[in-house]
Write an enzyme that holds these catalytic residues in place. Structure first.
Site, PDB file in Angstrom:
ATOM      1  N   GLU A  43       5.564  -7.392 -11.249  1.00  0.00           N
ATOM      2  CA  GLU A  43       4.953  -6.733 -10.092  1.00  0.00           C
ATOM      3  C   GLU A  43       3.446  -6.741 -10.313  1.00  0.00           C
ATOM      4  O   GLU A  43       2.960  -6.285 -11.353  1.00  0.00           O
ATOM      5  CB  GLU A  43       5.436  -5.289  -9.906  1.00  0.00           C
ATOM      6  CG  GLU A  43       4.826  -4.669  -8.639  1.00  0.00           C
ATOM      7  CD  GLU A  43       5.120  -3.183  -8.402  1.00  0.00           C
ATOM      8  OE1 GLU A  43       4.683  -2.665  -7.358  1.00  0.00           O
ATOM      9  OE2 GLU A  43       5.752  -2.545  -9.271  1.00  0.00           O
ATOM     10  N   GLU A  68      -1.411  -4.350 -13.800  1.00  0.00           N
ATOM     11  CA  GLU A  68      -2.259  -3.365 -13.111  1.00  0.00           C
ATOM     12  C   GLU A  68      -3.669  -3.457 -13.682  1.00  0.00           C
ATOM     13  O   GLU A  68      -3.850  -3.556 -14.883  1.00  0.00           O
ATOM     14  CB  GLU A  68      -1.669  -1.958 -13.308  1.00  0.00           C
ATOM     15  CG  GLU A  68      -2.535  -0.815 -12.833  1.00  0.00           C
ATOM     16  CD  GLU A  68      -2.972  -0.912 -11.378  1.00  0.00           C
ATOM     17  OE1 GLU A  68      -2.125  -1.133 -10.486  1.00  0.00           O
ATOM     18  OE2 GLU A  68      -4.186  -0.791 -11.121  1.00  0.00           O
ATOM     19  N   ASP A 117      -3.988  -3.815  -2.106  1.00  0.00           N
ATOM     20  CA  ASP A 117      -5.241  -3.373  -1.475  1.00  0.00           C
ATOM     21  C   ASP A 117      -5.566  -4.261  -0.265  1.00  0.00           C
ATOM     22  O   ASP A 117      -5.507  -5.481  -0.374  1.00  0.00           O
ATOM     23  CB  ASP A 117      -6.398  -3.453  -2.477  1.00  0.00           C
ATOM     24  CG  ASP A 117      -6.201  -2.513  -3.662  1.00  0.00           C
ATOM     25  OD1 ASP A 117      -5.174  -1.803  -3.683  1.00  0.00           O
ATOM     26  OD2 ASP A 117      -7.061  -2.479  -4.553  1.00  0.00           O
ATOM     27  N   LYS A 121     -12.636  -6.190   4.899  1.00  0.00           N
ATOM     28  CA  LYS A 121     -13.765  -7.019   5.362  1.00  0.00           C
ATOM     29  C   LYS A 121     -13.419  -8.507   5.251  1.00  0.00           C
ATOM     30  O   LYS A 121     -12.878  -8.945   4.232  1.00  0.00           O
ATOM     31  CB  LYS A 121     -15.001  -6.742   4.508  1.00  0.00           C
ATOM     32  CG  LYS A 121     -15.562  -5.354   4.715  1.00  0.00           C
ATOM     33  CD  LYS A 121     -16.965  -5.238   4.138  1.00  0.00           C
ATOM     34  CE  LYS A 121     -17.525  -3.860   4.444  1.00  0.00           C
ATOM     35  NZ  LYS A 121     -17.732  -3.032   3.273  1.00  0.00           N
ATOM     36  N   ASP A 153       2.439  -1.167   4.552  1.00  0.00           N
ATOM     37  CA  ASP A 153       2.452  -0.501   5.861  1.00  0.00           C
ATOM     38  C   ASP A 153       1.217  -0.935   6.658  1.00  0.00           C
ATOM     39  O   ASP A 153       1.032  -0.472   7.780  1.00  0.00           O
ATOM     40  CB  ASP A 153       2.431   1.032   5.701  1.00  0.00           C
ATOM     41  CG  ASP A 153       1.109   1.510   5.148  1.00  0.00           C
ATOM     42  OD1 ASP A 153       0.565   0.840   4.238  1.00  0.00           O
ATOM     43  OD2 ASP A 153       0.593   2.531   5.629  1.00  0.00           O
ATOM     44  N   THR A 191       8.714   2.233  -3.281  1.00  0.00           N
ATOM     45  CA  THR A 191       7.581   2.383  -4.187  1.00  0.00           C
ATOM     46  C   THR A 191       6.938   3.744  -3.901  1.00  0.00           C
ATOM     47  O   THR A 191       7.275   4.407  -2.916  1.00  0.00           O
ATOM     48  CB  THR A 191       6.536   1.265  -3.989  1.00  0.00           C
ATOM     49  OG1 THR A 191       5.705   1.594  -2.876  1.00  0.00           O
ATOM     50  CG2 THR A 191       7.188  -0.085  -3.762  1.00  0.00           C
ATOM     51  N   GLU A 192       6.005   4.112  -4.769  1.00  0.00           N
ATOM     52  CA  GLU A 192       5.300   5.377  -4.564  1.00  0.00           C
ATOM     53  C   GLU A 192       4.605   5.402  -3.193  1.00  0.00           C
ATOM     54  O   GLU A 192       4.721   6.353  -2.427  1.00  0.00           O
ATOM     55  CB  GLU A 192       4.246   5.517  -5.659  1.00  0.00           C
ATOM     56  CG  GLU A 192       4.161   6.866  -6.253  1.00  0.00           C
ATOM     57  CD  GLU A 192       3.982   6.781  -7.772  1.00  0.00           C
ATOM     58  OE1 GLU A 192       3.488   5.753  -8.276  1.00  0.00           O
ATOM     59  OE2 GLU A 192       4.358   7.750  -8.433  1.00  0.00           O
ATOM     60  N   TYR A 193       3.881   4.335  -2.906  1.00  0.00           N
ATOM     61  CA  TYR A 193       3.145   4.257  -1.642  1.00  0.00           C
ATOM     62  C   TYR A 193       4.087   4.194  -0.451  1.00  0.00           C
ATOM     63  O   TYR A 193       3.807   4.748   0.603  1.00  0.00           O
ATOM     64  CB  TYR A 193       2.228   3.024  -1.648  1.00  0.00           C
ATOM     65  CG  TYR A 193       0.859   3.278  -2.220  1.00  0.00           C
ATOM     66  CD1 TYR A 193       0.701   3.994  -3.403  1.00  0.00           C
ATOM     67  CD2 TYR A 193      -0.281   2.802  -1.584  1.00  0.00           C
ATOM     68  CE1 TYR A 193      -0.551   4.222  -3.932  1.00  0.00           C
ATOM     69  CE2 TYR A 193      -1.544   3.028  -2.115  1.00  0.00           C
ATOM     70  CZ  TYR A 193      -1.669   3.741  -3.289  1.00  0.00           C
ATOM     71  OH  TYR A 193      -2.913   3.965  -3.802  1.00  0.00           O
ATOM     72  N   GLU A 194       5.187   3.502  -0.646  1.00  0.00           N
ATOM     73  CA  GLU A 194       6.158   3.355   0.447  1.00  0.00           C
ATOM     74  C   GLU A 194       6.691   4.718   0.868  1.00  0.00           C
ATOM     75  O   GLU A 194       6.805   5.023   2.054  1.00  0.00           O
ATOM     76  CB  GLU A 194       7.303   2.455  -0.029  1.00  0.00           C
ATOM     77  CG  GLU A 194       8.353   2.168   1.026  1.00  0.00           C
ATOM     78  CD  GLU A 194       9.336   1.101   0.537  1.00  0.00           C
ATOM     79  OE1 GLU A 194       9.164   0.581  -0.587  1.00  0.00           O
ATOM     80  OE2 GLU A 194      10.256   0.791   1.307  1.00  0.00           O
TER      81      GLU A 194
END
Ligand code: SAH
Length: 213
Positions: A43, A68, A117, A121, A153, A191-194
């Site tokens: 990942e 990471e 991320d 821009k 998302d 996932t955490e963000y999900e």
């Protein structure tokens, strides 16, 4: 990922047995490191590691490497792994741009990208982990039947990614703009963000794809 400077995180990482310290020397040797012939899944941008740890627990016959770039989030994953000591999981602190220095051609069986991320821009488009530039890097390390799953998302990032996948001449196996209300939701690991973004009501987009073979 929002960053707080976690005190001592660099030091913790430098001595952790769960972090591969000299990752470039591992190129071509990952199977040796794990001591078996099992497939290697990675990942990229794993954050605090919830997703990859869930996968490692569920699939003991797959080896997982979490990549990471920020110490302050990686250290959270290390804390959890220090308790659990999953034998099929390790971490690397590195910038994903250099992924080909760390994995040999065809050494990686599968790549997960979760909530990467957005780099909104235009002039930063090359930094997005689903840009053509990154897809070429992945193509160089993926096994012949390997592929990628990408979740986000962020609809503009997702639309960009679908275009880039086509531009790179990859094949899209399936995609959805609302994973949690789709046929693909079964077996989905959040996932955490999900969890955070779906709780806010954001639909989750997902694409599964692979290089042309
Ligand atoms: N995958 C996790 C975290 C998403 S946030 C989740 O879904 O919950 C995106 C993460 O990717 C952050 O932790 C960020 O530091 C990491 N990241 C972004 N660009 C990266 C890069 N080029 N190389 C390595 N990690 C990166």
């Amino acid at each position: 990922m929002r960053l707080r400077n976690v005190k001592g995180s660099r030091e913790t990482i430098a001595v952790s047995e769960f972090v591969v310290q000299d990752e470039k020397s591992m190129k071509g040797k990952w199977k040796e490191k794990f001591g078996n012939d099992n497939p290697i899944n990675i990942e990229i941008g794993m954050g605090k590691g919830r997703f990859i740890m869930d996968l490692a627990r569920l699939n003991p016959d797959i080896n997982y490497v979490g990549v990471e770039k920020f110490s302050s989030v990686l250290v959270r994953a290390i804390e959890k792994q220090t308790e659990e000591k999953l034998p099929n999981l390790c971490f690397i602190r590195m910038e994903a741009e250099n992924i080909e220095d760390v994995f040999e051609k065809e050494e990686v069986d599968y790549i997960y990208l979760n909530f990467s991320d957005p780099w909104p821009k235009d002039r930063h488009a090359k930094r997005r982990l689903t840009s053509v530039q990154f897809l070429k890097r992945y193509e160089n390390i993926l096994a012949k039947d390997g592929g990628i799953t990408f979740k986000t998302d962020n609809r503009p990032l997702f639309d960009f990614s679908l275009e880039q996948i086509k531009e790179a001449d990859w094949i899209i196996d399936n995609h959805t703009f609302d994973l949690h209300n789709s046929q693909y939701v079964e077996g989905n690991i959040m996932t955490e963000y999900e969890e955070k973004f779906s709780k806010m009501g954001n639909p989750i987009c997902r694409v599964v794809c692979h290089p042309k073979r």
